[in-house]
Scaffold this active site. Structure first.
Site, PDB file in Angstrom:
ATOM      1  N   CYS A 101     -24.491 -32.218  -9.113  1.00  0.00           N
ATOM      2  CA  CYS A 101     -25.504 -31.482  -8.346  1.00  0.00           C
ATOM      3  C   CYS A 101     -26.466 -30.755  -9.268  1.00  0.00           C
ATOM      4  CB  CYS A 101     -24.822 -30.447  -7.457  1.00  0.00           C
ATOM      5  SG  CYS A 101     -24.065 -29.117  -8.438  1.00  0.00           S
ATOM      6  N   CYS A 106     -23.423 -27.955  -3.638  1.00  0.00           N
ATOM      7  CA  CYS A 106     -22.516 -28.170  -4.769  1.00  0.00           C
ATOM      8  C   CYS A 106     -21.109 -28.146  -4.196  1.00  0.00           C
ATOM      9  CB  CYS A 106     -22.688 -27.069  -5.806  1.00  0.00           C
ATOM     10  SG  CYS A 106     -21.422 -27.115  -7.091  1.00  0.00           S
ATOM     11  N   ASN A 113     -42.222 -38.216   5.612  1.00  0.00           N
ATOM     12  CA  ASN A 113     -41.240 -39.312   5.628  1.00  0.00           C
ATOM     13  C   ASN A 113     -39.813 -38.810   5.844  1.00  0.00           C
ATOM     14  OD1 ASN A 113     -40.818 -42.169   5.383  1.00  0.00           O
ATOM     15  ND2 ASN A 113     -39.823 -41.795   3.420  1.00  0.00           N
ATOM     16  N   GLU A 133     -38.413 -38.087   8.657  1.00  0.00           N
ATOM     17  CA  GLU A 133     -37.819 -38.753   9.818  1.00  0.00           C
ATOM     18  C   GLU A 133     -37.822 -40.264   9.581  1.00  0.00           C
ATOM     19  OE1 GLU A 133     -36.780 -35.828  12.733  1.00  0.00           O
ATOM     20  OE2 GLU A 133     -36.377 -37.958  12.574  1.00  0.00           O
ATOM     21  N   GLY A 163     -46.761 -31.949  12.670  1.00  0.00           N
ATOM     22  CA  GLY A 163     -46.994 -33.076  13.581  1.00  0.00           C
ATOM     23  C   GLY A 163     -45.809 -34.020  13.614  1.00  0.00           C
ATOM     24  N   PHE A 176     -11.540 -34.464  -6.325  1.00  0.00           N
ATOM     25  CA  PHE A 176     -10.789 -33.655  -5.344  1.00  0.00           C
ATOM     26  C   PHE A 176      -9.655 -34.431  -4.670  1.00  0.00           C
ATOM     27  CE2 PHE A 176     -15.413 -32.596  -5.065  1.00  0.00           C
ATOM     28  CZ  PHE A 176     -15.366 -31.492  -5.905  1.00  0.00           C
ATOM     29  N   GLU A 206      -8.349 -40.699  -6.148  1.00  0.00           N
ATOM     30  CA  GLU A 206      -7.020 -40.931  -6.734  1.00  0.00           C
ATOM     31  C   GLU A 206      -6.528 -42.334  -6.425  1.00  0.00           C
ATOM     32  OE1 GLU A 206      -4.202 -37.826  -5.983  1.00  0.00           O
ATOM     33  OE2 GLU A 206      -2.507 -39.023  -6.669  1.00  0.00           O
ATOM     34  N   ARG A 214       4.839 -32.564   1.023  1.00  0.00           N
ATOM     35  CA  ARG A 214       4.340 -31.304   0.455  1.00  0.00           C
ATOM     36  C   ARG A 214       4.094 -30.286   1.576  1.00  0.00           C
ATOM     37  NH1 ARG A 214       2.399 -29.060  -4.443  1.00  0.00           N
ATOM     38  NH2 ARG A 214       3.059 -30.873  -5.647  1.00  0.00           N
ATOM     39  N   PHE A 265      -2.949 -31.479  -1.109  1.00  0.00           N
ATOM     40  CA  PHE A 265      -2.041 -32.580  -0.805  1.00  0.00           C
ATOM     41  C   PHE A 265      -1.048 -32.262   0.309  1.00  0.00           C
ATOM     42  CE2 PHE A 265       0.988 -35.990  -2.137  1.00  0.00           C
ATOM     43  CZ  PHE A 265       0.069 -37.014  -2.358  1.00  0.00           C
ATOM     44  N   GLU A 272      -5.407 -26.696  -7.360  1.00  0.00           N
ATOM     45  CA  GLU A 272      -5.180 -26.702  -5.914  1.00  0.00           C
ATOM     46  C   GLU A 272      -4.767 -25.353  -5.309  1.00  0.00           C
ATOM     47  OE1 GLU A 272      -3.290 -30.877  -4.862  1.00  0.00           O
ATOM     48  OE2 GLU A 272      -2.397 -30.019  -6.650  1.00  0.00           O
TER      49      GLU A 272
HETATM   50  C1  LIG Z   1     -32.403 -33.109   5.653  1.00  0.00           C
HETATM   51  C2  LIG Z   1     -33.237 -32.926   6.872  1.00  0.00           C
HETATM   52  C3  LIG Z   1     -33.172 -31.736   7.549  1.00  0.00           C
HETATM   53  C4  LIG Z   1     -33.917 -31.548   8.687  1.00  0.00           C
HETATM   54  N1  LIG Z   1     -33.810 -30.372   9.337  1.00  0.00           N
HETATM   55  C5  LIG Z   1     -34.501 -30.166  10.483  1.00  0.00           C
HETATM   56  C6  LIG Z   1     -34.379 -28.934  11.165  1.00  0.00           C
HETATM   57  O1  LIG Z   1     -33.704 -28.019  10.719  1.00  0.00           O
HETATM   58  N2  LIG Z   1     -35.036 -28.812  12.334  1.00  0.00           N
HETATM   59  C7  LIG Z   1     -35.807 -29.802  12.848  1.00  0.00           C
HETATM   60  O2  LIG Z   1     -36.382 -29.623  13.903  1.00  0.00           O
HETATM   61  N3  LIG Z   1     -35.952 -30.972  12.200  1.00  0.00           N
HETATM   62  C8  LIG Z   1     -35.322 -31.176  11.038  1.00  0.00           C
HETATM   63  N4  LIG Z   1     -35.455 -32.362  10.362  1.00  0.00           N
HETATM   64  C9  LIG Z   1     -36.315 -33.403  10.918  1.00  0.00           C
HETATM   65  C10 LIG Z   1     -37.689 -33.570  10.206  1.00  0.00           C
HETATM   66  O3  LIG Z   1     -37.675 -33.025   8.934  1.00  0.00           O
HETATM   67  C11 LIG Z   1     -38.820 -32.910  10.941  1.00  0.00           C
HETATM   68  O4  LIG Z   1     -38.905 -33.463  12.208  1.00  0.00           O
HETATM   69  C12 LIG Z   1     -40.153 -33.003  10.214  1.00  0.00           C
HETATM   70  O5  LIG Z   1     -41.026 -32.068  10.745  1.00  0.00           O
HETATM   71  C13 LIG Z   1     -40.765 -34.377  10.281  1.00  0.00           C
HETATM   72  O6  LIG Z   1     -42.005 -34.360   9.585  1.00  0.00           O
HETATM   73  P1  LIG Z   1     -42.448 -35.522   8.592  1.00  0.00           P
HETATM   74  O7  LIG Z   1     -43.836 -35.238   8.176  1.00  0.00           O
HETATM   75  O8  LIG Z   1     -41.510 -35.690   7.500  1.00  0.00           O
HETATM   76  O9  LIG Z   1     -42.364 -36.769   9.554  1.00  0.00           O
HETATM   77  P2  LIG Z   1     -42.513 -38.308   9.226  1.00  0.00           P
HETATM   78  O10 LIG Z   1     -41.169 -38.879   8.915  1.00  0.00           O
HETATM   79  O11 LIG Z   1     -43.574 -38.533   8.229  1.00  0.00           O
HETATM   80  O12 LIG Z   1     -42.978 -38.808  10.673  1.00  0.00           O
HETATM   81  C14 LIG Z   1     -42.147 -38.593  11.771  1.00  0.00           C
HETATM   82  C15 LIG Z   1     -42.694 -39.240  13.039  1.00  0.00           C
HETATM   83  O13 LIG Z   1     -43.820 -38.553  13.523  1.00  0.00           O
HETATM   84  C16 LIG Z   1     -44.904 -39.434  13.737  1.00  0.00           C
HETATM   85  N5  LIG Z   1     -46.122 -38.714  13.390  1.00  0.00           N
HETATM   86  C17 LIG Z   1     -46.299 -37.888  12.330  1.00  0.00           C
HETATM   87  N6  LIG Z   1     -47.519 -37.364  12.348  1.00  0.00           N
HETATM   88  C18 LIG Z   1     -48.136 -37.867  13.433  1.00  0.00           C
HETATM   89  C19 LIG Z   1     -49.436 -37.691  13.983  1.00  0.00           C
HETATM   90  N7  LIG Z   1     -50.325 -36.899  13.435  1.00  0.00           N
HETATM   91  N8  LIG Z   1     -49.733 -38.366  15.103  1.00  0.00           N
HETATM   92  C20 LIG Z   1     -48.829 -39.196  15.672  1.00  0.00           C
HETATM   93  N9  LIG Z   1     -47.598 -39.389  15.191  1.00  0.00           N
HETATM   94  C21 LIG Z   1     -47.263 -38.733  14.089  1.00  0.00           C
HETATM   95  C22 LIG Z   1     -44.618 -40.596  12.826  1.00  0.00           C
HETATM   96  O14 LIG Z   1     -45.248 -41.755  13.277  1.00  0.00           O
HETATM   97  C23 LIG Z   1     -43.114 -40.676  12.862  1.00  0.00           C
HETATM   98  O15 LIG Z   1     -42.687 -41.434  13.959  1.00  0.00           O
HETATM   99  C24 LIG Z   1     -34.742 -32.579   9.192  1.00  0.00           C
HETATM  100  C25 LIG Z   1     -34.809 -33.792   8.501  1.00  0.00           C
HETATM  101  C26 LIG Z   1     -34.077 -33.956   7.351  1.00  0.00           C
HETATM  102  C27 LIG Z   1     -34.162 -35.256   6.619  1.00  0.00           C
HETATM  103  S1  FES Z   2     -20.821 -29.145 -10.118  1.00  0.00           S
HETATM  104 FE1  FES Z   2     -21.856 -29.090  -8.234  1.00  0.00          FE
HETATM  105  S2  FES Z   2     -21.088 -30.830  -7.215  1.00  0.00           S
HETATM  106 FE2  FES Z   2     -19.917 -30.762  -8.997  1.00  0.00          FE
END
Ligand SMILES: Cc1cc2nc3c(=O)[nH]c(=O)nc-3n(C[C@H](O)[C@H](O)[C@H](O)COP(=O)(O)OP(=O)(O)OC[C@H]3O[C@@H](n4cnc5c(N)ncnc54)[C@H](O)[C@@H]3O)c2cc1C
Ligand code: FES
Ligand code: FES
Length: 1295
Positions: free
Chosen positions: A84, A116, A234, A236, A322, A765, A769, A846, A880, A1227
């Site tokens: 990490c 981590c 990206n 989503e 958006g 962990f 094993e 154990r 274990f 452990e």
């Molecule tokens: C690790 C992780 C944690 C997350 N945690 C949360 C959280 O705590 N809460 C939460 O609500 N969400 C969470 N999400 C979901 C996501 O991050 C959000 O929904 C984020 O706002 C998506 O934005 P983006 O720009 O990355 O979307 P993208 O992946 O770029 O696009 C998402 C979608 O929206 C459409 N889109 C985007 N912009 C437009 C536009 N202008 N017009 C029409 N369509 C559009 C795209 O076509 C696509 O289908 C999480 C995702 C991850 C991977």
């Molecule tokens: S030191 Fe953080 S995952 Fe191992």
């Protein structure tokens, strides 16, 4: 191609932060550089045009110079396995690039997206605290740095004499000079400044990336490609493509369109372009909150509250508002606020734009909106709030940091001016339907009503009806989710009462508090080495993990970092989608057409034996006609690249004839599906014991399983050597010998043709094993068949699906005790869910060896059943089986105390083992330090004062309660399989005096190699700088036991000592001849005298060996003891809890290395905290694992560290059974985290007492937010009763 392996892949879904890099871009509109942390795993390459990427290698190296961010995490002991570490380094680096003197709060925010699994986080924060304004950076007065004082010993002369409290010296840190950072590449700067309008287009194999330069062009393209995805962050789309097999042929990126990123301040609110990142949005809203009158910013504050807990910084830096709206996820955190606040959206296509209200008409179904395919979202208008409008937002998730919601809500109320009469009310919820919904019926009923108790009553009754859920709904937690809607409304009700300046009783005030994490503080206490110990003798000193620097710079080589061989191929596994079935046919025709495919492997391709397994050989390498779990390995595809292999594997079609699976422990009990033997340990006269008892209680408990979640998933690289069937394997395994023998069996060659090499692991962990052989045998068979190197590193979801974890347990007990609380009889039965093979399921033994934990129970019987189920085989995991065994013990101990109305601590102390007592397996306890640990823990934690303060707090607060618990542990050290208690070592001295050590143990972050160098350094009497360990390999030290059972330092340390002593003996004559000579002189002299400078060492633990039949013989060489006291606060309305404080006193004997040992104590504690309070594996009733990544499976994060954490290593406790009087530590401390569980249970008892419920109650592990909330029975839970079991098919089952 550049060999930059520093950036790690831990999950590929943005959930672990191991891949964090810093992105920098020049912003033409502000003429400023923007630096931000981002997850490389989700960043499309095409999105990086004009962007500089800085990886961990870019900021420093061991060869050149470490960056202070790298140096400090290493020297502060913040890197164990190191997988990490580069990600954490880069999160910190990106923070410092923007803010060279951050506050602790900034740092905690920066790490929200980093996980981590090893360190327990504390040392990382301690090391990086030196960058904050809060530290003098080594320029302090007394001990050189203020940190030494922060960590300082408590007052007391005795402590100051021989106790040390600082594990590193910040004065040694290189100063941080923010002016000396890597500059933004001038070429990129020029290109960015001079950029002429032009669009970009990238064509890939399956997709086209279009990045137009104007809004018109963008809209025309959207018209032309209505199915195109708009991609900003990206976060989503990336997850959909990787994990949901979605293919999007056209991607439209709006990066160059100013209109989509614009922020406009309007008369009545702020308009955000749809591509505005969440981080930017937060900055703008924060500025607005600071500059506008408070009544205008209610909505903004609610959005900010949601953003605070929205993913981690890396995601918020790239994800767009958006994207969140348009994904239309029912658990979006922002959509409820936008709906409750009455936000407006501007939609646009090439023919024009229109504005619509963001209400429930906008979301037309699960992840669907009212947008036409050719339209895009241009912007969102977030309004100012009105003078008489109040808005709040809430998010409830299993973990506070970086987690998706269970229920998310936003509420807005407007009053008729000058009154408390509701004029308008919008209640919006996520997680209660396939879309974000408004509770319209309820809201309408409340309009025109005064804000008071009657309205509350009506709201709850109405909402309980309106916000109902089908009992089989995806996500489960039906009662909890329903109750949350009421509880959250109640919080809103109280908050608004306060804002209206109406009466809120003081005991309810804490229910309205918004959670703000407190900065953690910690103390580590250990015994200093004896005065006069030679400076070169590093035993007992807190020296840094020998690989820490390399880990911090990304130079440390892990298995998958081994450079690609020229003709190397990649393998992907084909696994079963059914829990129990006969395979009718396998159709590879579709997969054969996939590009790059080289071959398929099925059972018939195995040249040797298809039999596999651990102690019992009851498994196959590849399924032979039948599958017995989802994830059972049926075959494999080998292709030219990883992507090709993975795509082809998904294209293989398999037909099954399904059979009735056994999934849960209860189903196994009902069908008597058990492995043999069924173990029993019995002592005393049970019948008589119960007869003499004043009281008898019966109870039960379920303890959920646990995923190892080592940051580095399973990986193997197999390289055929081209002659005599020789095969070389690079494997991330704790068990090189076991891997060697299974590979040899599968290949049909003798073991002497197979070499297994392990440099280091990114965590193990216990998970590496035995289950590593599932992959390494298949990869070896493929390499053998193709006569080419073959590699495979499992994706996180595959790893979680296939490799099993900690055994879930169900315990049933009957306990007899006296009025005093003394336990006189116990009958306990354990059932462990072993899964589809035996593997290492002796863990139930154990559990039995630890069934009484640390208490003397004269009449006792324990029985252990191993359930044969159709789950992936469960396996070894830190402890274990011991933690499960002890967990049930603490449950009956708590029941005993509760039923007598006594404090559990009083009853625990009364029953604690004393010197000379003997265990149920007839081992006499000598050298026992339990009572010392207990007493020190009680006094260090200030238990008595805390108890008084807690009782007072609980009397004064109705909806938050505090609880405390002190829990001891006694952990037996030795493998329970006798033959494993042996170790070998090989020591070479070269003629320049340098020494190469090899031993049977593997390095997985626990610091074993560091400790072994310390041992050899002391025995040989040379500085540790002359000693090196390169790797563990089966051709240097043969027939090794797995690195497990906490015993590796004991066993390998003793074997190394043996080898070193042999060499010393050989050098003696040369020393005698030249007493003033140097080490090098003696070595050279010996060489020229033709004396061998290489020796083998061997060790076997003496005097152990237990027999179940006769309940005699010594089961363990010795015991490790410890005691922890934890205090928590629960929110009775939501089930969330805060870890307020933990004090641990641990007996590790004479510590070989206090920094490593404290690291193990803290790391184990945090892993236990996950086990007992957070981590939940969900399985469908059909045996499909539903939690397959950090998005759905939550391990503890930075924010879960107890606010005050004290770790004290017991003083003056030498252990005569292990190397240099030390004790095993890997452990034993894990179970101490159960003190948090029982503190939670204590707090719940206080909540239940408010509803008039007293006495013992069942609380299964983990004490998740759902369980805590449901156990706090009150007026809200009563409105949301559980559907009757058996009347519906639940989404997930307790396995
Ligand atoms: C690790 C992780 C944690 C997350 N945690 C949360 C959280 O705590 N809460 C939460 O609500 N969400 C969470 N999400 C979901 C996501 O991050 C959000 O929904 C984020 O706002 C998506 O934005 P983006 O720009 O990355 O979307 P993208 O992946 O770029 O696009 C998402 C979608 O929206 C459409 N889109 C985007 N912009 C437009 C536009 N202008 N017009 C029409 N369509 C559009 C795209 O076509 C696509 O289908 C999480 C995702 C991850 C991977
Ligand atoms: S030191 Fe953080 S995952 Fe191992
Ligand atoms: S690998 Fe990118 S966040 Fe886990």
């Amino acid at each position: 191609n550049m060999g930059l392996t520093g950036t790690k892949l831990g999950c590929a879904e943005g959930g672990c932060g191991a891949c964090t890099v810093m992105l920098s871009r020049y912003q033409t509109h502000t003429k400023q550089l923007l630096h931000y942390a981002s997850n490389a795993c989700l960043a499309p390459l095409c999105s990086l045009h004009l962007v500089a990427v800085t990886t961990v290698e870019g900021i420093g190296s061991v060869a050149r110079k470490l960056h202070p961010v790298q140096e400090r995490i290493a020297k502060a002991h913040g890197s164990q396995c190191g997988f990490c570490t580069p990600g954490i380094v880069m999160s910190m680096y990106a923070l410092l690039r923007n803010n060279p003197t951050p506050m602790m709060a900034d740092m905690e925010e920066a790490f929200q997206g980093n996980l981590c699994r090893c360190t327990g986080y504390r040392p990382i924060l301690e090391g990086y605290k030196t960058f904050t304004g809060g530290c003098c950076g080594g320029r302090g007065q007394k001990n050189g740095c203020c940190m030494s004082n922060v960590n300082g010993a408590q007052n007391g002369s005795e402590e100051q004499i021989n106790v040390t409290t600082s594990l590193f010296n910040p004065a040694e840190f290189a100063p941080f000079d923010p002016t000396q950072e890597v500059i933004f590449p001038p070429e990129l700067m020029t290109l960015s400044k001079d950029r002429k309008p032009h669009s970009l287009c990238f064509h890939g194999e399956r997709m086209t990336w279009l990045q137009p330069d104007s809004l018109d062009e963008f809209l025309n393209l959207k018209w032309k490609h209505p199915d195109a995805r708009v991609v900003v962050g990206n976060t989503e789309v990336g997850v959909e493509v990787k994990f949901k097999n979605m293919v999007y042929p056209v991607i439209l990126a709006p990066t160059f369109i100013p209109e989509l990123s614009a922020v406009t301040h309007a008369e009545d609110g702020i308009v955000f372009g749809a591509a505005c990142t969440l981080s930017h949005m937060a900055v703008v809203l924060r500025q607005a909150v600071e500059s506008l009158p408070p009544h205008k910013t209610e909505v903004f504050l609610a959005v900010l509250e949601q953003l605070r807990w929205f993913a981690g910084v890396q995601i918020r830096n790239v994800a767009a508002v958006g994207g969140n709206i348009m994904t239309a996820s029912p658990i979006s955190d922002l959509n409820p606020v936008f709906m409750a606040a009455g936000c407006k959206l501007t939609l646009v296509d090439k023919d024009g734009s229109r504005e619509i209200q963001m209400d429930d008409g906008f979301f037309t179904g699960y992840r669907r909106t009212a947008l036409q395919p050719q339209q895009i979202l241009l912007s969102i208008h977030i309004p100012y709030s009105k003078k008489v409008e109040f808005v709040s937002a809430y998010k409830q998730s299993p973990r506070r940091e970086d987690d998706i919601s269970i229920v998310t809500a936003a509420m807005s109320v407007t009053f008729t001016p000058g009154t408390d009469v509701v004029e308008n009310l919008r209640l919006s919820f996520g997680g209660m339907a396939p879309t974000t919904v408004l509770a319209k019926k309820t809201a309408n009923r409340l309009i025109g009503r005064p804000w008071g108790e009657e309205l509350l009553e009506e709201a709850c009754n109405s909402m309980a009806e309106e916000m109902s859920l089908d009992p089989s709904v995806p996500g489960g937690m039906v009662t909890y989710r329903r109750t949350l809607t009421l509880s959250l409304f109640y919080k809103f009700y109280l908050t608004v009462l306060q804002k209206l300046r109406l009466q809120v009783t003081s005991d309810c005030l804490s229910a309205t508090e918004v959670y703000h994490p407190e900065t953690p503080s910690s103390v580590q206490i250990y015994q200093a080495v004896a005065k006069g110990q030679n400076q070169d003798d590093v035993v007992g000193r807190p020296i840094m993990h020998l690989s820490a620097m390399k880990q911090a710079t990304g130079e440390a080589v892990y298995c998958d970092d081994v450079p690609l061989y020229e003709n190397e191929l990649y393998l992907s596994l084909i696994t079963s989608s059914k829990a129990h079935a006969r395979i009718l046919s396998i159709d590879t025709s579709g997969a054969e057409r996939c590009p790059g495919v080289v071959c398929f492997l099925f059972a018939d391709d195995i040249p040797g034996s298809n039999t596999a397994g651990s102690l019992k050989f009851d498994e196959t390498v590849l399924a032979d006609g039948e599958v017995t779990c989802v994830g059972h390995i049926i075959g494999a595809v080998v292709a030219k690249t990883q992507l090709q292999a993975q795509r082809a594997a998904k294209a293989v079609r398999i037909e099954y004839e399904e059979r009735q699976p056994v999934i849960t422990i209860q189903e196994a009990i009902a069908t008597q599906s058990f492995y043999q033997p069924i173990r029993t340990i019995q002592k005393g006269d049970l019948e008589l014991g119960f007869k003499h008892a004043d009281h008898i209680l019966e109870g039960e408990m379920h303890i959920g399983g646990q995923e190892h979640f080592y940051l580095e998933t399973n990986v193997t690289l197999a390289v055929p050597r081209g002659e005599d069937g020789e095969m070389e394997l690079f494997v991330s395994t704790q068990a090189p010998t076991h891997t060697q023998s299974l590979v040899a069996m599968a290949l049909g060659v003798p073991a002497n043709r197979v070499v297994v090499r392990v440099k280091r692991m990114g965590g193990g962990f216990g998970g590496k094993e035995s289950r590593t052989t599932l992959l390494s045998t298949v990869v070896a068979v493929a390499a053998n068949k193709l006569k080419r190197p073959v590699r495979c590193m499992l994706d996180r979801d595959e790893d979680m699906l296939i490799t099993g974890g900690r055994h879930p347990f169900y315990g049933k007990y009957k306990v007899g005790f006296l009025n005093s609380g003394r336990v006189v009889a116990l009958d306990v039965t354990y059932y462990g869910n072993a899964g589809n093979s035996m593997d290492l399921s002796q863990i139930v033994e154990r559990a039995l060896f630890h069934m009484e934990n640390s208490y003397r129970v004269p009449n006792i019987r324990g029985r252990g059943f191993l359930c044969r189920t159709n789950l992936p085989s469960n396996t070894a995991f830190r402890g274990f089986g011991g933690p499960q065994g002890m967990m049930v013990a603490e449950n009956w101990m708590t029941d005993v105390a509760q039923s007598l109305g006594k404090s559990p601590e009083e009853v625990r102390r009364l029953n604690l083992y004393m010197k000379g007592d003997s265990t149920p397996f007839n081992q006499v306890l000598d050298q026992i330090t339990l009572d010392r640990c207990w007493d020190e823990c009680m006094s260090r934690s200030g238990y008595q004062q805390r108890r008084i303060a807690i009782d007072l707090y609980n009397r004064q607060n109705r909806w938050t309660k505090r609880g405390i618990a002190v829990v001891p542990t006694k952990f037996g050290i030795s493998f329970t399989a006798l033959f494993l208690n042996q170790a070998g070592a090989l020591v070479h001295i070269y003629t320049d005096g340098s020494v190469l050590l090899t031993h049977g143990g593997t390095e997985m972050g626990q610091g074993l190699h560091t400790k072994m160098v310390q041992v050899a350094s002391r025995v040989l009497g040379i500085p540790s700088s002359k000693i090196h360990i390169s790797e563990t390999s089966t051709n240097t030290v043969p027939n090794t036991s797995a690195t497990a059972a906490s015993a590796s330092s004991d066993l390998n340390g003793a074997a190394l000592k043996n080898a070193c002593e042999i060499l010393l003996k050989r050098l003696e004559p040369f020393k005698a001849k030249n007493p003033n000579g140097t080490w090098e002189d003696w070595v050279k002299a010996a060489y020229f005298d033709r004396v061998s400078l290489s020796a083998n060492g061997f060790y076997k633990t003496p005097d152990i060996g237990y027999d179940f039949e006769t309940n005699s013989g010594r089961a363990f060489s010795y015991f490790s003891y410890g005691v922890a006291c934890s205090e928590v606060e629960i929110d009775c309305l939501t089930g969330s809890h805060k870890n307020l404080s933990t004090t641990i006193v641990m007996d590790v004997g004479n510590s070989l290395n206090p920094a490593i040992d404290i690291g193990q104590v803290e790391g184990a504690f945090m892993q236990g905290l996950g086990l007992f309070t957070l981590e939940e594996l969900h399985y469908s009733p059909q045996g499909v694992l539903l939690t397959r990544g950090p998005g759905s499976y939550k391990i503890p994060a930075f924010g879960d560290i107890p606010t005050q954490l004290t770790v004290s290593l017991l003083r003056d406790a030498p252990n005569d059974k292990a190397i240099f009087a030390s004790k095993a530590v890997g452990e034993p401390p894990l179970f101490l985290a159960s003190s948090v569980f029982y503190a939670i249970k204590d707090a719940i008892s206080a909540a239940r007492a408010e509803s008039g419920i007293t006495g013992p109650f069942r609380l299964d592990s983990p004490a998740s937010a759902e369980r805590i909330r449901n156990a706090c029975s009150d007026r809200f839970t009563k409105l949301c009763p559980l559907a009757e079991a058996g009347t519906f098919i639940p989404w997930s089952v307790q396995v």
